[in-house]
Design an enzyme around this catalytic site. Structure first.
Site, mmCIF file in Angstrom:
data_model
loop_
_atom_site.group_PDB
_atom_site.id
_atom_site.type_symbol
_atom_site.label_atom_id
_atom_site.label_comp_id
_atom_site.label_asym_id
_atom_site.label_seq_id
_atom_site.Cartn_x
_atom_site.Cartn_y
_atom_site.Cartn_z
ATOM 1 N N ASP A 170 -1.316 -1.078 9.302
ATOM 2 C CA ASP A 170 -0.658 -0.423 8.163
ATOM 3 C C ASP A 170 -0.197 0.953 8.608
ATOM 4 O O ASP A 170 -1.005 1.822 8.918
ATOM 5 C CB ASP A 170 -1.629 -0.311 6.985
ATOM 6 C CG ASP A 170 -0.943 0.074 5.686
ATOM 7 O OD1 ASP A 170 0.160 0.654 5.747
ATOM 8 O OD2 ASP A 170 -1.502 -0.204 4.613
ATOM 9 N N ARG A 198 1.713 3.042 6.840
ATOM 10 C CA ARG A 198 2.108 3.900 5.725
ATOM 11 C C ARG A 198 1.295 5.188 5.674
ATOM 12 O O ARG A 198 0.120 5.218 5.999
ATOM 13 C CB ARG A 198 1.962 3.148 4.400
ATOM 14 C CG ARG A 198 2.979 2.054 4.199
ATOM 15 C CD ARG A 198 2.690 1.242 2.960
ATOM 16 N NE ARG A 198 1.450 0.483 3.086
ATOM 17 C CZ ARG A 198 1.001 -0.352 2.162
ATOM 18 N NH1 ARG A 198 1.697 -0.529 1.050
ATOM 19 N NH2 ARG A 198 -0.132 -1.015 2.349
#
Length: 397
Positions: free
Chosen positions: A327, A329
């Protein structure tokens, strides 16, 4: 092992040297850094004696233009595109190489009365032009030096010198730790400097506001730009969120395939629609739509990850095979948008504990996690199970 950015800033303001380390996957080295405004012959001598690298002076584009410092080469093939200008000595120096004369050249470089003709070329001081935006645009020592100078309220210029071991090899983190201990020097990382700037600086700008009627209700839409990249984000606001009670919030990462095309590979589209409907029912809330396609890897890479999933990899393994974290983000920009909207206390619509931690890391209080679970489809059961098993998502499957 590493010191806080605030500690390094205090030492720099006192004219001291700090050690700044970059990423192990980049140059994987440490530099001595000092503020150019406070440079002395003694500091130069310390750097060349114990650093043994090249003494350079990171500056802004403005300095280079004022002093007519042209690029060292017309075609820069350096692996990290370090922006060397032509090297210089001040006209008052003799050979220009002594610690005293190098300090003089640096001091005169910062003198607002200096002109391009006040410097001989080539010389023994190597100016480097930092990219606008600093370490948020390029995670190099050049940008770190200028950023640190700005954070100290000093002239935006630094003095840097790579640290080399006595045997001629580059000093790595274990060597740098010993160096910092030996000379009682603060040591920080560029990664921490990036985090410090993201946390303390306003990086978002409210650009436009409109009324947006949708299938779920009418929202107040606010468009945002940010100074980190070209991505544009939008907040859909329902009702009066200025009242002090916790506000229902959904931070939704863009998913073109799910949000627009109704892909069954994920549950993004149904989550988006359910969140809008729930905010409408409550009469107050925010849906923040972040342009972070594919958990931050972008549309084409997401499609490449899908291709790998067709070959038997799960969603996490596919990202990693492409060279990305599971991930990618970051919630700093989203947190700044929520703060710009005046929010402090949230009821967060999410199944992802990492999102809660990410927002709380920017001084937002998540008082409640509101589940947002959609019925699984045959095509995304394995995907959702991987999110539970490997990403810690809170789903009942």
């Amino acid at each position: 092992m590493f010191h806080r950015i605030e500690e390094a800033l205090e030492d720099l303001k006192q004219g001291k040297v700090v050690i700044v380390c970059d990423d192990e996957n980049r140059e994987n080295e440490g530099d001595f850094i000092a503020l150019a405004e406070y440079i002395t012959p003694e500091t130069i001598n310390f750097m060349i004696t114990h650093g043994r690298g090249l003494v350079c002076v990171p500056i802004t584009e403005g300095y280079a233009e004022r002093l007519q410092l042209e690029p060292m080469v017309s075609h820069n093939t350096d692996s990290h595109h370090t922006a060397f200008t032509v090297s210089i000595d001040h006209v008052s120096t003799t050979t220009g190489i002594s610690a005293h004369e190098r300090a003089t050249t640096i001091q005169e470089l910062l003198n607002p009365a200096s002109k391009g003709t006040d410097f001989n070329r080539p010389g023994h001081i190597f100016p480097l032009i930092a990219k606008e935006g600093g370490v948020l645009r390029r995670a190099g020592h050049t940008e770190a030096a200028v950023d640190l100078a700005k954070l100290c309220g000093a002239e935006p210029a630094g003095v840097i010198c790579e640290i080399i071991n006595e045997d001629g090899t580059m000093a790595r983190v274990p060597d740098l730790i010993e160096c910092a201990k030996q000379f009682d020097i603060k040591m920080i990382t560029i990664e921490d400097l990036i985090a410090y700037r993201r946390h303390h600086e306003t990086l978002v700008t409210r650009e436009v506001e409109i009324t947006l009627p949708t299938d779920f209700g009418t929202f107040h839409a606010i468009g945002y730009s940010n100074s980190l990249d070209t991505k544009e984000h939008i907040a859909l606001v329902k009702g009066d969120i200025s009242i002090g009670e916790p506000v229902l919030v959904r931070v939704h990462s863009e998913c073109l395939t799910g949000d627009v095309f109704g892909s069954h590979r994920c549950d993004c589209g149904p989550q988006l629609h359910a969140a809008l409907a729930q905010i409408e029912r409550e009469g107050k809330g925010v849906l923040l739509y972040m342009r972070q396609e594919g958990r931050g890897i972008g549309l084409l890479n997401k499609l490449r990850a899908y291709k790998l999933q067709e070959e038997g990899f799960d969603t996490v393994e596919a990202n990693e095979k492409l060279g990305f974290p599971a991930d990618l983000r970051d919630y700093g920009i989203g947190a700044q948008i929520l703060k710009d909207l005046g929010l402090q206390s949230l009821r967060l619509l999410t199944n992802n504990p990492r999102k809660i931690a990410g927002l709380q890391g920017y001084d937002l209080e998540v008082v409640e996690r509101v589940p947002l679970q959609m019925p699984a489809k045959e095509e995304n059961k394995s995907y959702l199970q991987t999110k539970v098993n490997k990403l810690g998502h809170l789903l009942n499957l």
